[in-house]
Scaffold this motif. Structure first.
Motif, PDB file in Angstrom:
ATOM      1  N   GLY A 109       1.185   4.500  -3.104  1.00  0.00           N
ATOM      2  CA  GLY A 109       0.509   5.384  -2.314  1.00  0.00           C
ATOM      3  C   GLY A 109       1.671   6.290  -3.020  1.00  0.00           C
TER       4      GLY A 109
ATOM      5  N   HIS B 164      -6.201   5.943  -6.697  1.00  0.00           N
ATOM      6  CA  HIS B 164      -5.391   5.120  -5.712  1.00  0.00           C
ATOM      7  C   HIS B 164      -5.671   3.735  -6.022  1.00  0.00           C
ATOM      8  CE1 HIS B 164      -3.769   2.887  -2.156  1.00  0.00           C
ATOM      9  NE2 HIS B 164      -2.784   3.407  -2.884  1.00  0.00           N
TER      10      HIS B 164
ATOM     11  N   SER C 219       0.928  -1.392  -0.073  1.00  0.00           N
ATOM     12  CA  SER C 219      -0.190  -0.047  -0.385  1.00  0.00           C
ATOM     13  C   SER C 219       0.346   1.057   0.084  1.00  0.00           C
ATOM     14  CB  SER C 219      -0.986   0.260   1.066  1.00  0.00           C
ATOM     15  OG  SER C 219      -1.803   1.197   1.859  1.00  0.00           O
TER      16      SER C 219
ATOM     17  N   ASP D 198     -11.407  12.513  -4.849  1.00  0.00           N
ATOM     18  CA  ASP D 198     -11.387  11.395  -5.284  1.00  0.00           C
ATOM     19  C   ASP D 198     -10.391  10.258  -5.720  1.00  0.00           C
ATOM     20  OD1 ASP D 198     -13.048   8.749  -5.121  1.00  0.00           O
ATOM     21  OD2 ASP D 198     -14.184   8.792  -7.753  1.00  0.00           O
ATOM     22  N   THR D 199      -8.958  10.628  -4.945  1.00  0.00           N
ATOM     23  CA  THR D 199      -7.716  10.600  -5.261  1.00  0.00           C
ATOM     24  C   THR D 199      -7.763   8.911  -4.542  1.00  0.00           C
ATOM     25  OG1 THR D 199      -7.508  10.688  -2.339  1.00  0.00           O
ATOM     26  CG2 THR D 199      -6.685  12.172  -4.048  1.00  0.00           C
ATOM     27  N   GLU D 200      -8.484   8.411  -3.738  1.00  0.00           N
ATOM     28  CA  GLU D 200      -9.006   6.977  -3.480  1.00  0.00           C
ATOM     29  C   GLU D 200      -9.193   6.287  -4.927  1.00  0.00           C
ATOM     30  OE1 GLU D 200      -8.415   3.884  -1.608  1.00  0.00           O
ATOM     31  OE2 GLU D 200      -8.356   5.189  -0.833  1.00  0.00           O
TER      32      GLU D 200
END
Length: 141
Positions: free
Chosen positions: A33, A54, A29, A49-51
């Motif tokens: 990241g 990712h 992760s 909405d950076t998830e």
């Protein structure tokens, strides 16, 4: 490229895939990241909405590593002068079996889980890699 060199590249790439899969969930992760931060720095207009970004980085890595594995396998198998359909079946089979075994391997690693969906994503990379290789081969002639 000599036959043994082509197979050495396949084995080294498979070893690299194994190495990344063997990382505990926290390390994996952290790595994705870090890559995500580079992507966000290149795309400063993305602020929400950076998830999702990712997720794209993680799944994009799956596509890329198996895309390249398929190309390396097609190149190594080419040296046996088999019919194209046979080369495709072998490269497809070996790559997808490796993807499935890789996901199974992850079930033994802390913080990781083997997922059928990842095998499907890996398989998409394989199909794309074989397709690109065949196009390159066709236009090279």
């Amino acid at each position: 490229m000599r036959q043994w060199t082509s197979w050495l590249l396949v084995i080294l790439w498979m070893a690299l895939i194994f190495y990344f899969s063997h990382q505990p969930g926290t390390e994996s992760s952290d790595l994705s990241g870090s890559v995500m931060q580079v992507v966000l720095n290149l795309l400063p207009f993305v602020t929400e909405d950076t998830e999702f970004i990712h997720l794209l980085v993680r799944k994009g890595a799956h596509v890329f590593v198996y895309f390249l594995l398929a190309i390396l396998l097609m190149n190594a198998i080419r040296l046996y002068h088999l019919r194209t359909v046979n080369r495709v079946v072998i490269a497809l089979g070996v790559s997808i079996l490796y993807a499935a075994s890789d996901e199974y391997h992850q079930t033994f690693i802390d913080g990781r889980a083997g997922q059928v969906s990842d095998v499907l994503i890996d398989s998409a990379g394989v199909v794309l890699g074989i397709g690109v290789y065949l196009l390159w081969e066709k236009f090279r002639k």
